[in-house]
Design a protein around this motif. Sequence first.
Motif, mmCIF file in Angstrom:
data_model
loop_
_atom_site.group_PDB
_atom_site.id
_atom_site.type_symbol
_atom_site.label_atom_id
_atom_site.label_comp_id
_atom_site.label_asym_id
_atom_site.label_seq_id
_atom_site.Cartn_x
_atom_site.Cartn_y
_atom_site.Cartn_z
ATOM 1 N N LEU A 6 0.823 -1.215 0.000
ATOM 2 C CA LEU A 6 0.000 0.000 0.000
ATOM 3 C C LEU A 6 0.855 1.263 0.000
ATOM 4 C CD1 LEU A 6 -2.793 -0.853 2.630
ATOM 5 C CD2 LEU A 6 -2.892 -1.067 0.139
ATOM 6 N N GLY A 7 2.165 1.084 0.050
ATOM 7 C CA GLY A 7 3.050 2.237 0.150
ATOM 8 C C GLY A 7 3.094 2.825 1.530
ATOM 9 N N GLU A 8 2.715 2.035 2.536
ATOM 10 C CA GLU A 8 2.706 2.524 3.904
ATOM 11 C C GLU A 8 3.923 1.983 4.657
ATOM 12 O OE1 GLU A 8 -0.955 1.961 5.959
ATOM 13 O OE2 GLU A 8 -2.189 2.547 4.236
ATOM 14 N N PRO A 9 4.481 2.779 5.565
ATOM 15 C CA PRO A 9 5.653 2.316 6.322
ATOM 16 C C PRO A 9 5.278 1.174 7.256
ATOM 17 C CG PRO A 9 4.824 4.375 7.234
ATOM 18 C CD PRO A 9 4.054 4.144 5.960
ATOM 19 N N VAL A 10 6.255 0.338 7.501
ATOM 20 C CA VAL A 10 6.060 -0.807 8.388
ATOM 21 C C VAL A 10 6.930 -0.633 9.617
ATOM 22 C CG1 VAL A 10 6.258 -3.295 8.652
ATOM 23 C CG2 VAL A 10 5.534 -2.329 6.465
ATOM 24 N N ASP A 11 6.316 -0.655 10.760
ATOM 25 C CA ASP A 11 7.035 -0.619 12.033
ATOM 26 C C ASP A 11 7.153 -2.061 12.517
ATOM 27 O OD1 ASP A 11 7.714 -0.436 14.811
ATOM 28 O OD2 ASP A 11 7.080 1.656 14.762
ATOM 29 N N GLU A 12 8.355 -2.516 12.741
ATOM 30 C CA GLU A 12 8.560 -3.898 13.146
ATOM 31 C C GLU A 12 7.988 -4.196 14.525
ATOM 32 O OE1 GLU A 12 9.765 -6.579 11.464
ATOM 33 O OE2 GLU A 12 9.598 -5.241 9.742
ATOM 34 N N GLY A 13 7.773 -3.150 15.325
ATOM 35 C CA GLY A 13 7.180 -3.363 16.640
ATOM 36 C C GLY A 13 5.731 -3.785 16.518
ATOM 37 N N PRO A 14 5.217 -4.603 17.423
ATOM 38 C CA PRO A 14 3.866 -5.131 17.297
ATOM 39 C C PRO A 14 2.764 -4.104 17.499
ATOM 40 C CG PRO A 14 4.819 -5.792 19.397
ATOM 41 C CD PRO A 14 5.918 -5.144 18.607
ATOM 42 N N ALA A 15 3.011 -3.028 18.224
ATOM 43 C CA ALA A 15 1.926 -2.103 18.576
ATOM 44 C C ALA A 15 1.290 -1.473 17.341
ATOM 45 C CB ALA A 15 2.437 -1.021 19.530
ATOM 46 N N VAL A 16 2.103 -1.030 16.401
ATOM 47 C CA VAL A 16 1.576 -0.385 15.197
ATOM 48 C C VAL A 16 0.807 -1.390 14.352
ATOM 49 C CG1 VAL A 16 2.204 0.783 13.046
ATOM 50 C CG2 VAL A 16 3.342 1.392 15.178
ATOM 51 N N LEU A 17 1.334 -2.592 14.222
ATOM 52 C CA LEU A 17 0.655 -3.630 13.442
ATOM 53 C C LEU A 17 -0.667 -4.016 14.095
ATOM 54 C CD1 LEU A 17 3.765 -5.878 12.690
ATOM 55 C CD2 LEU A 17 2.678 -4.233 11.153
ATOM 56 N N ASP A 18 -0.662 -4.166 15.410
ATOM 57 C CA ASP A 18 -1.893 -4.498 16.123
ATOM 58 C C ASP A 18 -2.939 -3.409 15.932
ATOM 59 O OD1 ASP A 18 -0.658 -6.780 17.018
ATOM 60 O OD2 ASP A 18 -0.306 -6.050 19.054
ATOM 61 N N ARG A 19 -2.504 -2.160 15.962
ATOM 62 C CA ARG A 19 -3.448 -1.059 15.790
ATOM 63 C C ARG A 19 -4.037 -1.045 14.377
ATOM 64 N NH1 ARG A 19 -0.607 2.350 18.091
ATOM 65 N NH2 ARG A 19 0.414 3.393 16.324
ATOM 66 N N TRP A 20 -3.220 -1.344 13.382
ATOM 67 C CA TRP A 20 -3.711 -1.382 12.000
ATOM 68 C C TRP A 20 -4.788 -2.460 11.852
ATOM 69 C CZ3 TRP A 20 -4.240 -4.520 7.751
ATOM 70 C CH2 TRP A 20 -4.439 -3.885 6.524
ATOM 71 N N ILE A 21 -4.508 -3.617 12.414
ATOM 72 C CA ILE A 21 -5.487 -4.708 12.347
ATOM 73 C C ILE A 21 -6.760 -4.331 13.104
ATOM 74 C CG2 ILE A 21 -5.979 -7.051 13.157
ATOM 75 C CD1 ILE A 21 -4.287 -7.095 10.684
ATOM 76 N N ALA A 22 -6.602 -3.816 14.321
ATOM 77 C CA ALA A 22 -7.757 -3.545 15.182
ATOM 78 C C ALA A 22 -8.593 -2.375 14.693
ATOM 79 C CB ALA A 22 -7.279 -3.273 16.610
ATOM 80 N N GLU A 23 -7.947 -1.369 14.108
ATOM 81 C CA GLU A 23 -8.677 -0.155 13.750
ATOM 82 C C GLU A 23 -9.083 -0.095 12.285
ATOM 83 O OE1 GLU A 23 -6.302 3.146 14.991
ATOM 84 O OE2 GLU A 23 -6.427 2.612 17.137
#
Length: 244
Positions: free
Chosen positions: A78-95
């Motif tokens: 999607l051209g979006e940055p990826v943070d290797e930490g789980p918090a950002v990924l969890d937020r993307w999934i949840a929100e």
Amino acid sequence: MVDVVFFDLDGTLVDHRRAAFAAIGGIVEAAVGSAGPVAELAAEWWALEARHMWEYLDGECSFVEQHRRRARAFLPLLGEPVDEGPAVLDRWIAERYLPALEESWRCYADVLPCLEALGRMPGRRPRLAVLTNGDPGQQRAKLDRFGLAEHFEAVLTPTELGAAKPAAYAAACRRMGTVPERAANVGDMLSTDVTAATAAGLTGVWLDRGVDFVTGGPSPVAEPSVLRIERLTELPELLARMGS
């Protein structure tokens, strides 16, 4: 005589494939525009789901972690940055993903009529249970959303059984206090829901909805001996014939 009927959930009771494509398609369109490769990226998300769900089912990671792995691989598309930490990924999934997915869930029109007809069967009615490889919380939420939970005695997942289908059939029968020879499994996946169930000693019933759940293409070709129905509303009559 069949005294327990197990039902698959995704592709059998609830149209998960359509929901996943609708949810991620909306996310992709918002990110890249309707003129972008929406269909291609949605198909890529579906492929990532298949890959990482099996990692979860094989015990390689938790259900939450398989979501993280999918997001980690998908966000660069999607051209979006990826943070290797789980918090950002969890937020993307949840929100962003899960609310869109849940909004897109749809129960097939033949489900409630089938369950209600099974409840009216004369004589000793079969006990019903859901046997699914999905996450228990998410799968129970689907059943609750559409008023299906009251029809089932149990919802059995790898969490309860310690194994996923196809290895879970023997454990599911033990949990329901029956033997494979007196159990049937109904599902849309010819290999895992029918062929594997039959190999485990159950009666496999193929719900052929006319589409392959994994590929989206035409249904596979089954052996002539496979018990096949095209609508769940055909199931009560099939069970009645088996018990006569």
